[in-house]
Design a protein around this motif. Structure first.
Motif, PDB file in Angstrom:
ATOM      1  N   SER B 239       0.834  -1.201   0.000  1.00 26.40           N
ATOM      2  CA  SER B 239       0.000   0.000   0.000  1.00 26.40           C
ATOM      3  C   SER B 239       0.872   1.256   0.000  1.00 26.40           C
ATOM      4  O   SER B 239       0.552   2.241  -0.677  1.00 26.40           O
ATOM      5  CB  SER B 239      -0.937  -0.019   1.206  1.00 26.40           C
ATOM      6  N   ILE B 242       2.141   1.747  -3.458  1.00 27.27           N
ATOM      7  CA  ILE B 242       1.153   2.372  -4.355  1.00 27.27           C
ATOM      8  C   ILE B 242       1.151   3.884  -4.171  1.00 27.27           C
ATOM      9  O   ILE B 242       1.157   4.649  -5.143  1.00 27.27           O
ATOM     10  CB  ILE B 242      -0.254   1.790  -4.090  1.00 27.27           C
ATOM     11  N   ILE B 243       1.181   4.319  -2.894  1.00 27.10           N
ATOM     12  CA  ILE B 243       1.160   5.770  -2.638  1.00 27.10           C
ATOM     13  C   ILE B 243       2.406   6.427  -3.234  1.00 27.10           C
ATOM     14  O   ILE B 243       2.332   7.461  -3.898  1.00 27.10           O
ATOM     15  CB  ILE B 243       1.062   6.040  -1.126  1.00 27.10           C
ATOM     16  N   SER B 246       2.105   6.458  -7.086  1.00 21.57           N
ATOM     17  CA  SER B 246       1.045   7.273  -7.685  1.00 21.57           C
ATOM     18  C   SER B 246       1.124   8.718  -7.229  1.00 21.57           C
ATOM     19  O   SER B 246       1.385   9.620  -8.023  1.00 21.57           O
ATOM     20  CB  SER B 246      -0.316   6.681  -7.351  1.00 21.57           C
ATOM     21  N   LYS B 247       0.936   8.939  -5.907  1.00 18.46           N
ATOM     22  CA  LYS B 247       0.857  10.315  -5.423  1.00 18.46           C
ATOM     23  C   LYS B 247       2.186  11.040  -5.579  1.00 18.46           C
ATOM     24  O   LYS B 247       2.223  12.208  -5.942  1.00 18.46           O
ATOM     25  CB  LYS B 247       0.428  10.302  -3.952  1.00 18.46           C
TER      26      LYS B 247
ATOM     27  N   ILE C 113      -7.094   1.638  -0.443  1.00 16.87           N
ATOM     28  CA  ILE C 113      -6.049   2.288  -1.225  1.00 16.87           C
ATOM     29  C   ILE C 113      -6.252   2.014  -2.725  1.00 16.87           C
ATOM     30  O   ILE C 113      -6.063   2.886  -3.569  1.00 16.87           O
ATOM     31  CB  ILE C 113      -4.669   1.794  -0.739  1.00 16.87           C
ATOM     32  N   LEU C 117      -7.210   4.627  -5.680  1.00 16.61           N
ATOM     33  CA  LEU C 117      -6.442   4.730  -6.914  1.00 16.61           C
ATOM     34  C   LEU C 117      -7.358   4.599  -8.133  1.00 16.61           C
ATOM     35  O   LEU C 117      -7.334   5.425  -9.056  1.00 16.61           O
ATOM     36  CB  LEU C 117      -5.380   3.620  -6.929  1.00 16.61           C
ATOM     37  N   TRP C 208      -9.026  10.904   0.446  1.00 12.99           N
ATOM     38  CA  TRP C 208      -7.715  11.528   0.282  1.00 12.99           C
ATOM     39  C   TRP C 208      -7.302  11.519  -1.193  1.00 12.99           C
ATOM     40  O   TRP C 208      -6.792  12.500  -1.725  1.00 12.99           O
ATOM     41  CB  TRP C 208      -6.711  10.749   1.137  1.00 12.99           C
ATOM     42  N   PHE C 209      -7.581  10.400  -1.877  1.00 15.01           N
ATOM     43  CA  PHE C 209      -7.232  10.309  -3.286  1.00 15.01           C
ATOM     44  C   PHE C 209      -8.085  11.229  -4.159  1.00 15.01           C
ATOM     45  O   PHE C 209      -7.572  11.906  -5.028  1.00 15.01           O
ATOM     46  CB  PHE C 209      -7.378   8.856  -3.780  1.00 15.01           C
TER      47      PHE C 209
END
Lengths: 362, 282, 266
Positions: B239, B242-243, B246-247, C113, C117, C208-209
């Motif tokens: 997880s 992924i952050i 992506s972010k 999560i 996404l 948040w996303f």
């Protein structure tokens, strides 16, 4: 002759490859109390549900006052049903439950309240009007269910085993309430039940069904005295079923050659039986008498051995066996038992009158 | 005829809205994620494409497999720990407590669902900090400070905070459905209480116990808050990956690859767990 | 004697477990009144300064209103969709029903999560990302299964003849829905509204996303958490917790009073 109120015309209902109702033909008249009786799966409830509009017939027509109602939804016909579970609305009070049908007809509130209260009063439950239905006893709930269906003043009322959840005292009481109500209102009651005592105690006519087919239609007395086939003879009351080959006839009394000698039976004039075939007949257990000696008052006499006895309340069932091994049962009252004295295993005579024998179809 | 169309309007009115909504906003986004994993990134912008390079890139990276291993084993460990820790409590709640107290305890176990997970995690930081409450207490009784925050222990504590109430509730639910006669029959056959638990109670409640562990696994496998704020990102879980991708990294297709790998893993785990749970049952 | 000892040991064990579950909640409440910036034992002075700080923070208030808007909309939409799905499952059988039910129930098993996404990417492609509505759309996906489960449970407690009885008494399908099914399900609908609102209130990952600059309150908390230690989190958490619990308790009281009023009426 005016048309029947309800008519089932060649009605069948299939579910996948299972036939619930097979070619039902039945006319029901205005003001009749008719019972559909049979064990579970015999098609009685399916027939009722087709009349109420919950099932559509696969074949044939259901007619109400001569008009086919096959395609009408339940809410488009006024055929209210009293459910086995009662199906009272738990979130509504007693009086709101009773008002429901009128509310659907958009009757104004004061008017419908008045009419609902009148029905609660008729059924002697007006004092519970504001209660919730789960605060009532079984019998009271039953009355609410009745009031809820009757408030729209239908000409027909369907009842699906409505008394099955009550204890036996209450059942007898509610039978009285229902018959009285039906007489007073003069509307047609169609009552589905598996209970012989309920059907016979209340109905004018009883329809006996088995495996989707009608077996016999008649008054309780007819069915009891003149079962016309094996199924009904086995289902209604306690009957002995015996049979033999036709030998001769004298003054309307047939002689049949059976395993233990000749049976003498009175042939029915209404439905002449085929003389060439083997003929079966029914003799009700309470028409079979038992004694130690021959009794020439009876024209049927057979030597039997007593195999057993069973007390059923006020009467005793005696299980007998003839020399050829035929089983015969006899229903003897306690008073008759006293005459017979102490029962011992051993030989007795079973006897009955040819008048009480009744030819049945296979 | 008017009737039939009336009827279908009625059934359509109730059947279609959830179907359409979940197709449009659940199935389609996930499907789109799969499509995205074959797209490419040029000048920090995602472009439609059909390339396996994202899959190859991720699967070639040692750090991906390392974090896959850690995420999986941490989640598996948490679900075993949670099941074992929860069981005596669930057993006590379902078999020993009176109906009233049982109801109060169960209601109180629902309360955590109405509190913010983030606030609880923050609160754990206060407890577990190097100069936090627990270490202060340990110091007071003369034991030296123990590192708890920014370790795997911290992550596991966070996972347990998230899943333990649910695990207990599901276990209690399945234990309460066991036929009491079964337990009494076992005692009647001279089976000791402890033996009865292992030979009768646990097998009878197997489905519910496995489901509880499975839910714990799903929650822990996907959570990113615990490993970041209690685990200190010392262990990079999927997880977190992924952050980061992506972010922070704008590598959306690569993040999609990781996400799909996670979903496949969860589906496989769920399938195996259900097979195990219902083994020998209809 | 032995059994008794066992029982008291088990009782103690249960208390320890409950302690583990509740200590962060209780601690957060206590420290929200603690004057010290770095919470530790012994406690510092009693103070409401963190509450004041929160009260003066415009971002927090904006987030709070946004969360409220999202929660109320999500509760209504997902309860409606959940009701529809539950009724469809209750009333109809059709081919592909298991797929239908899977669609209706699966979303909570997908990690947040990944949902975040997928939602962000999808919503940005169709130009729906970065706003309060994006959060609402995403939360409805996740909350509908809870609503569906609650209402389906209620429907399974209903006498299956009840709906037919209404038709039999002259109610059309819509009439039976309005006068029988809906009132029967009302308690479940109310709890569904509350539960879905509570789920939405607390959801931070997907929000948040997808929320972009329009942070909801949980996202605000997340950014506090990312920044330096701030007891303001405790203050916000305590207030939100109180509000949620008050909602739940109030709903319970309303439902209970409704049923007891009818019970005592003669």
């Amino acid at each position: 002759m005016s048309e029947s109120l309800v008519e089932f015309r060649n009605v069948s209902k299939h579910f996948d490859d299972y036939t619930a109702v097979d070619n039902l033909n039945l006319s029901i008249e205005q003001g009749e109390f008719i019972a559909l009786m049979g064990s579970s799966g015999c098609g009685k409830t399916t027939s009722l549900r087709m009349l109420a509009g919950f099932e559509e017939p696969s074949e044939g027509e259901v007619l109400l006052r001569g008009k086919c109602i096959n395609h009408l939804k339940s809410y488009q016909r006024n055929t209210p049903l009293v459910w086995q579970t009662l199906a009272l609305f738990p979130f509504l009070s007693v009086v709101e439950n009773v008002e429901f049908g009128l509310r659907m007809q958009k009757v104004a509130k004061p008017e419908r309240r008045k009419r609902a209260l009148k029905w609660l009063d008729n059924l002697a439950i007006a004092e519970f009007a504001e209660r919730r239905v789960d605060q009532l006893s079984g019998g009271q709930r039953q009355r609410v269910a009745l009031a809820r269906t009757l408030v729209t003043e239908p000409e027909i009322l369907l009842l699906d085993e409505p008394l099955s959840a009550l204890d036996s005292n209450m059942v007898v009481h509610m039978q009285g309430v229902l018959t009285e109500l039906q007489r007073e209102l003069g509307i047609t009651f169609i009552y589905v039940t598996h209970s012989q005592s309920e059907a016979f105690a209340m109905a004018d006519r009883v329809v006996i069904m088995n495996e989707g087919r009608v077996q016999q239609i008649g008054s309780p007395k007819d069915l009891y005295q003149r079962p016309n086939n094996h199924f009904v003879a086995g289902f209604v009351g306690k009957n002995n079923i015996l049979g033999g080959q036709y030998k001769s006839e004298h003054n309307g009394i047939w002689v049949l050659a059976g395993n233990d000698g000749d049976y003498k039976i009175k042939a029915s004039e209404a439905e002449p039986a085929d003389r060439s075939a083997a003929t079966d007949f029914a003799i009700s257990a309470d028409r079979v008498f038992v004694s130690r000696t021959v009794n020439s008052d009876f024209d049927n006499q057979f030597l039997c051995r007593l195999k057993g006895e069973e007390f059923v309340g006020s009467a005793v069932v005696l299980y007998l066996e003839t020399e050829s091994g035929e089983q015969i049962i006899s229903l003897v009252t306690q008073a008759q038992m006293e005459v017979l004295g102490d029962l011992k295993k051993g030989d007795y005579y079973a006897h009955w009158q040819s008048d009480h024998c009744h030819i049945i179809k296979p | 005829m008017g009737l039939i169309s009336n009827r279908s309007i009625f059934s359509a009115f109730f059947s279609f809205p959830p179907l359409i909504y979940q197709l449009a906003f659940f199935v389609f986004p996930l499907f789109f994620l799969l499509v995205l994993s074959f797209w490419s990134v040029k000048f920090y912008r995602v472009q439609p494409d059909f390339t396996f390079s994202n899959w190859l890139y991720i699967f070639e990276k040692g750090y991906f497999w390392k974090s896959y291993g850690w995420t999986f084993s941490l989640a598996a460990m948490t679900s075993i720990i949670a099941s074992v820790i929860a069981f005596p409590a669930s057993y006590y709640i379902s078999f020993k407590l009176s109906e009233n107290i049982k109801r109060i305890v169960l209601l109180s176990l629902i309360v955590p669902f109405f509190t913010s997970y983030l606030v609880r995690i923050y609160s754990w930081q206060v407890f577990l900090n190097d100069n936090g409450i627990i270490n202060a207490a340990l110091d007071y009784i003369g034991v030296g400070a123990v590192a708890m925050i920014n370790t795997k222990l911290g992550s596991v504590i966070g996972y347990l905070t998230l899943s333990l109430p649910l695990v207990i509730l599901l276990q209690v639910f399945s234990l309460s459905n066991i036929d009491r006669n079964l337990v009494e029959a076992a005692h009647n056959l001279k089976c000791s209480p402890l033996k009865t638990i292992f030979l009768v109670v646990i097998p009878a409640a197997r489905v519910g116990l496995v489901l509880a562990a499975l839910f714990c696994f799903i929650l822990s496998f996907g959570d990113f808050v615990s490993p970041i704020y209690l685990g200190g990102a010392t262990t990079q879980t999927l997880s977190i990956l992924i952050i980061d991708l992506s972010k922070a990294g704008q590598q959306w297709p690569r993040a999609a690859v990781v996400a799909i790998t996670m979903i496949v893993t969860l589906l496989a785990t769920t399938f195996l767990a259900l097979r195990f749970a219902y083994k020998g049952k209809s | 004697m032995n059994a008794r000892l066992n029982n008291s040991l088990l009782c103690l064990y249960l208390l320890i477990i409950l302690g583990f579950i509740f200590s962060p909640i209780i601690a957060s409440f206590i420290f929200s009144f603690n004057a010290d910036r770095f919470p530790s034992l012994p406690l510092g002075e009693f103070s409401v300064k963190w509450y004041e700080a929160v009260n003066e923070d415009a971002d927090v208030w904006a987030g709070f209103y946004r969360t409220l808007t999202v929660g109320v909309s999500v509760a209504m939409v997902s309860t409606f969709l959940g009701f529809c799905a539950a009724y469809t499952d209750y009333r109809y059988s059709f081919t592909g029903k298991s797929v239908y039910l899977a669609l209706a129930l699966l979303p909570p098993t997908v990690p947040l999560i990944i949902m975040g996404l997928a939602m962000l990417f999808f919503l940005s492609r169709v130009d729906l990302s970065g706003g309060t509505h994006s959060v609402i759309i995403s939360h409805v996906v996740m909350c509908t299964p809870f609503a569906m489960a609650l209402i389906r449970l209620r429907l399974s407690q209903m006498d299956p003849d009840l709906e037919s009885a209404a038709w039999n008494l002259g109610a059309s399908q819509w009439g039976a829905m309005r006068f029988v099914i809906f009132p029967f399900c009302l308690p479940a609908i109310v709890s569904s509204l509350l539960i879905t609102m509570a789920v939405s209130f607390d959801e931070f990952a997907v929000a948040w996303f997808v929320s972009g600059l329009n942070e909801t309150l949980p996202v605000r908390i997340l950014s506090f958490l990312q920044g330096q230690v701030s007891p303001r989190i405790n203050a916000i958490g305590s207030v939100v917790f109180m509000l949620s619990m008050m909602l739940v308790i109030a709903a319970n009281i309303i439902l209970m009073r409704n049923s007891s009023k009818k019970t005592t009426e003669e």
